[in-house]
Scaffold this motif. Structure first.
Motif, mmCIF file in Angstrom:
data_model
loop_
_atom_site.group_PDB
_atom_site.id
_atom_site.type_symbol
_atom_site.label_atom_id
_atom_site.label_comp_id
_atom_site.label_asym_id
_atom_site.label_seq_id
_atom_site.Cartn_x
_atom_site.Cartn_y
_atom_site.Cartn_z
ATOM 1 N N ARG A 70 108.695 50.349 -36.276
ATOM 2 C CA ARG A 70 108.556 51.663 -35.608
ATOM 3 C C ARG A 70 109.405 51.686 -34.340
ATOM 4 N NH1 ARG A 70 102.593 51.655 -36.196
ATOM 5 N NH2 ARG A 70 102.582 50.909 -34.048
ATOM 6 N N GLY A 71 109.416 50.556 -33.620
ATOM 7 C CA GLY A 71 110.206 50.471 -32.396
ATOM 8 C C GLY A 71 111.694 50.631 -32.671
ATOM 9 N N GLU A 72 112.143 50.015 -33.757
ATOM 10 C CA GLU A 72 113.557 50.105 -34.139
ATOM 11 C C GLU A 72 113.926 51.558 -34.466
ATOM 12 O OE1 GLU A 72 114.608 47.795 -37.576
ATOM 13 O OE2 GLU A 72 116.755 47.977 -37.170
ATOM 14 N N ALA A 73 113.057 52.213 -35.244
ATOM 15 C CA ALA A 73 113.303 53.614 -35.610
ATOM 16 C C ALA A 73 113.387 54.488 -34.355
ATOM 17 C CB ALA A 73 112.201 54.112 -36.534
ATOM 18 N N LEU A 74 112.505 54.214 -33.420
ATOM 19 C CA LEU A 74 112.480 54.959 -32.157
ATOM 20 C C LEU A 74 113.770 54.728 -31.362
ATOM 21 C CD1 LEU A 74 110.141 56.580 -30.724
ATOM 22 C CD2 LEU A 74 109.803 54.549 -29.338
ATOM 23 N N PHE A 75 114.213 53.481 -31.353
ATOM 24 C CA PHE A 75 115.398 53.091 -30.601
ATOM 25 C C PHE A 75 116.647 53.811 -31.109
ATOM 26 C CE2 PHE A 75 118.688 50.236 -28.943
ATOM 27 C CZ PHE A 75 118.184 49.924 -27.687
ATOM 28 N N PHE A 76 116.668 54.052 -32.416
ATOM 29 C CA PHE A 76 117.845 54.696 -33.008
ATOM 30 C C PHE A 76 117.690 56.219 -33.149
ATOM 31 C CE2 PHE A 76 118.687 50.319 -33.898
ATOM 32 C CZ PHE A 76 120.057 50.207 -34.025
ATOM 33 N N SER A 77 116.485 56.725 -32.920
ATOM 34 C CA SER A 77 116.252 58.164 -33.132
ATOM 35 C C SER A 77 116.950 59.011 -32.066
ATOM 36 C CB SER A 77 114.749 58.454 -33.122
ATOM 37 O OG SER A 77 114.199 58.132 -31.863
ATOM 38 N N LYS A 78 117.424 60.192 -32.511
ATOM 39 C CA LYS A 78 118.187 61.069 -31.613
ATOM 40 C C LYS A 78 117.300 62.162 -31.016
ATOM 41 C CE LYS A 78 122.546 60.205 -33.931
ATOM 42 N NZ LYS A 78 123.381 60.616 -35.058
ATOM 43 N N HIS A 79 117.556 62.478 -29.774
ATOM 44 C CA HIS A 79 116.749 63.472 -29.059
ATOM 45 C C HIS A 79 117.630 64.306 -28.143
ATOM 46 C CE1 HIS A 79 113.125 61.250 -30.232
ATOM 47 N NE2 HIS A 79 113.926 60.209 -30.138
ATOM 48 N N THR A 80 117.116 65.460 -27.744
ATOM 49 C CA THR A 80 117.804 66.232 -26.713
ATOM 50 C C THR A 80 117.349 65.673 -25.373
ATOM 51 O OG1 THR A 80 117.845 68.159 -28.135
ATOM 52 C CG2 THR A 80 118.230 68.539 -25.794
ATOM 53 N N GLY A 81 118.260 65.034 -24.690
ATOM 54 C CA GLY A 81 117.923 64.318 -23.461
ATOM 55 C C GLY A 81 117.778 65.217 -22.251
ATOM 56 N N LYS A 82 117.572 64.567 -21.124
ATOM 57 C CA LYS A 82 117.381 65.241 -19.841
ATOM 58 C C LYS A 82 118.558 66.151 -19.482
ATOM 59 C CE LYS A 82 116.364 63.738 -15.077
ATOM 60 N NZ LYS A 82 115.225 64.624 -14.784
ATOM 61 N N LYS A 83 119.752 65.757 -19.922
ATOM 62 C CA LYS A 83 120.933 66.554 -19.597
ATOM 63 C C LYS A 83 121.164 67.693 -20.595
ATOM 64 C CE LYS A 83 124.053 63.950 -16.753
ATOM 65 N NZ LYS A 83 125.394 63.354 -16.633
ATOM 66 N N LEU A 87 102.103 53.745 -26.921
ATOM 67 C CA LEU A 87 102.478 53.343 -28.281
ATOM 68 C C LEU A 87 103.997 53.185 -28.401
ATOM 69 C CD1 LEU A 87 101.618 52.936 -31.324
ATOM 70 C CD2 LEU A 87 102.147 55.367 -31.631
ATOM 71 N N GLU A 88 104.737 54.169 -27.887
ATOM 72 C CA GLU A 88 106.203 54.113 -27.970
ATOM 73 C C GLU A 88 106.772 52.945 -27.175
ATOM 74 O OE1 GLU A 88 107.217 58.881 -28.465
ATOM 75 O OE2 GLU A 88 106.780 58.073 -26.480
ATOM 76 N N LYS A 89 106.255 52.755 -25.966
ATOM 77 C CA LYS A 89 106.759 51.665 -25.124
ATOM 78 C C LYS A 89 106.459 50.308 -25.773
ATOM 79 C CE LYS A 89 105.106 53.760 -21.128
ATOM 80 N NZ LYS A 89 104.783 53.821 -19.702
ATOM 81 N N GLY A 90 105.239 50.147 -26.274
ATOM 82 C CA GLY A 90 104.844 48.889 -26.921
ATOM 83 C C GLY A 90 105.675 48.605 -28.161
ATOM 84 N N ASP A 91 105.895 49.646 -28.969
ATOM 85 C CA ASP A 91 106.689 49.472 -30.192
ATOM 86 C C ASP A 91 108.136 49.074 -29.865
ATOM 87 O OD1 ASP A 91 104.646 50.003 -31.949
ATOM 88 O OD2 ASP A 91 105.214 52.095 -32.313
ATOM 89 N N VAL A 92 108.720 49.754 -28.906
ATOM 90 C CA VAL A 92 110.134 49.503 -28.604
ATOM 91 C C VAL A 92 110.307 48.111 -27.980
ATOM 92 C CG1 VAL A 92 110.566 50.480 -26.281
ATOM 93 C CG2 VAL A 92 112.203 50.873 -28.119
ATOM 94 N N LEU A 93 109.353 47.682 -27.161
ATOM 95 C CA LEU A 93 109.432 46.331 -26.574
ATOM 96 C C LEU A 93 109.233 45.267 -27.648
ATOM 97 C CD1 LEU A 93 107.476 46.874 -23.220
ATOM 98 C CD2 LEU A 93 109.942 46.536 -23.488
ATOM 99 N N THR A 94 108.343 45.559 -28.597
ATOM 100 C CA THR A 94 108.109 44.631 -29.714
ATOM 101 C C THR A 94 109.372 44.486 -30.557
ATOM 102 O OG1 THR A 94 105.785 45.249 -29.730
ATOM 103 C CG2 THR A 94 106.611 44.198 -31.736
ATOM 104 N N TYR A 95 110.102 45.579 -30.691
ATOM 105 C CA TYR A 95 111.382 45.524 -31.416
ATOM 106 C C TYR A 95 112.420 44.715 -30.624
ATOM 107 C CZ TYR A 95 116.060 47.064 -32.778
ATOM 108 O OH TYR A 95 117.380 47.087 -33.122
ATOM 109 N N ILE A 96 112.558 45.013 -29.348
ATOM 110 C CA ILE A 96 113.610 44.362 -28.541
ATOM 111 C C ILE A 96 113.378 42.845 -28.447
ATOM 112 C CG2 ILE A 96 114.739 44.239 -26.278
ATOM 113 C CD1 ILE A 96 113.999 47.226 -25.941
ATOM 114 N N ILE A 97 112.127 42.430 -28.284
ATOM 115 C CA ILE A 97 111.850 40.993 -28.123
ATOM 116 C C ILE A 97 112.261 40.186 -29.359
ATOM 117 C CG2 ILE A 97 109.423 40.977 -28.933
ATOM 118 C CD1 ILE A 97 110.610 39.068 -25.823
ATOM 119 N N THR A 98 112.275 40.832 -30.524
ATOM 120 C CA THR A 98 112.655 40.104 -31.743
ATOM 121 C C THR A 98 114.168 40.008 -31.908
ATOM 122 O OG1 THR A 98 112.693 42.094 -33.120
ATOM 123 C CG2 THR A 98 110.601 40.920 -32.994
ATOM 124 N N GLN A 99 114.906 40.675 -31.067
ATOM 125 C CA GLN A 99 116.370 40.712 -31.230
ATOM 126 C C GLN A 99 117.065 39.538 -30.552
ATOM 127 O OE1 GLN A 99 118.031 43.160 -33.258
ATOM 128 N NE2 GLN A 99 115.875 43.039 -33.832
#
Lengths: 138, 151
Positions: free
Chosen positions: A49-62, A126-138
């Motif tokens: 889930r973290g990986e999917a989040l990391f690659f997902s596209k969004h309309t950002g702050k700008k 949930l999002e922060k935990g998932d993305v950190l769980t993904y990054i730590i495995t890299q």
């Protein structure tokens, strides 16, 4: 003999460093409790889930489309580049950059800033935990 | 008296040599220069730095927010070392590139030199000012990518 084996196993585990240090573990437990409080069905963070989040596209702050990989690149073992300033960013993967995900204050700061930049809002536990769980495995 | 004269002369020579004191604060380098060039405090005046530091959650469109303590310490460093005189004169904005002095100094730099990927924007000091990180913007140290030395 047993001792030697234990030692080798320990050395192997350490050399791969796919585990959080003690302060980061405590931080992850906090996120875990928060995620559980929000959703009673929550059963734990997930690297996929973290990986999917990391690659997902969004309309950002700008107001433009972006994702985490816009600056961090598709390969976390390689460096990236700040999209606004062209300044190089060191690799996110702890396997090639041992300082990553070691300092709770730094992790919190960058999660706050980067979720705001990419998602135009703060991240949930949930999002922060998932993305950190993904990054730590890299 | 002699000392004052010497100091004035020294001060003037620094102001005219295209040099500013280097950004030598470790916390500033860590927090600000992780995303962009570590602009020297003397490149903006006190009022401009105060504006920058009260707007960090919307820092030119991105979130650059800091904790309260770090923010106060960095503001203190910046205003203590803020610029005055011709470099920062008549600049009420948060941008170094908007100061009349900066604009005048860069008036001959054509858009093609700025827009190329090695430069990107006028805010990317190090792209051409090879000694900018040391606080030296002397003309002799300018090398524009794909163009060469200035003059």
């Amino acid at each position: 003999m047993k001792k030697t084996l234990c030692f080798i196993l320990l050395a192997l585990t350490l050399s791969h460093a796919k585990e959080f240090n003690a302060p980061m573990k405590a931080y992850m437990e906090g996120l875990n409790a928060e995620a559980k409080a929000t959703n009673p069905n929550f059963t734990g963070f997930d690297a996929k889930r973290g990986e999917a989040l990391f690659f997902s596209k969004h309309t950002g702050k700008k107001g433009t489309e972006m994702s985490c990989v816009t600056c961090h690149s598709n390969d976390l073992k390689k460096g990236g580049q700040n999209i606004n300033t062209n300044k190089p960013i060191t690799a996110l993967a702890p396997s090639v950059n041992v300082t990553r995900l070691t300092d709770v204050a730094e992790v919190e700061k960058w999660l706050r800033r980067n979720f705001n930049d990419v998602f135009a809002r703060e991240g949930t536990a949930l999002e922060k935990g998932d993305v950190l769980t993904y990054i730590i495995t890299q | 008296m002699k000392k004052i004269l010497l100091m004035t002369a020294l001060g003037l020579s620094v102001a005219f040599a295209g040099s500013v004191a280097p950004a030598n604060n470790a916390q500033y380098q860590k927090e600000c220069a992780s995303c962009h060039f570590g602009y020297q405090p003397a490149l903006l005046n006190k009022v401009s730095w105060e504006k920058v530091m009260t707007n960090l959650s919307d820092h030119f469109g991105t979130d650059a927010s800091l904790g309260k303590v770090e923010s106060e310490q960095i503001l203190n460093y910046l205003v203590t070392n803020a610029g005055s005189g011709k470099i920062t004169a008549n600049n009420t904005t948060m941008q170094i590139t908007k100061s009349p002095y900066f604009i005048k100094e860069h008036r001959k730099i054509t858009p093609n030199l700025i827009e190329q990927k090695e430069v990107g924007s006028l805010a990317n000091c190090m792209a051409c000012h090879t000694t900018a990180d040391k606080g030296s913007y002397s003309e002799r140290a300018i090398v524009i990518p794909n163009y060469g030395s200035w003059k």
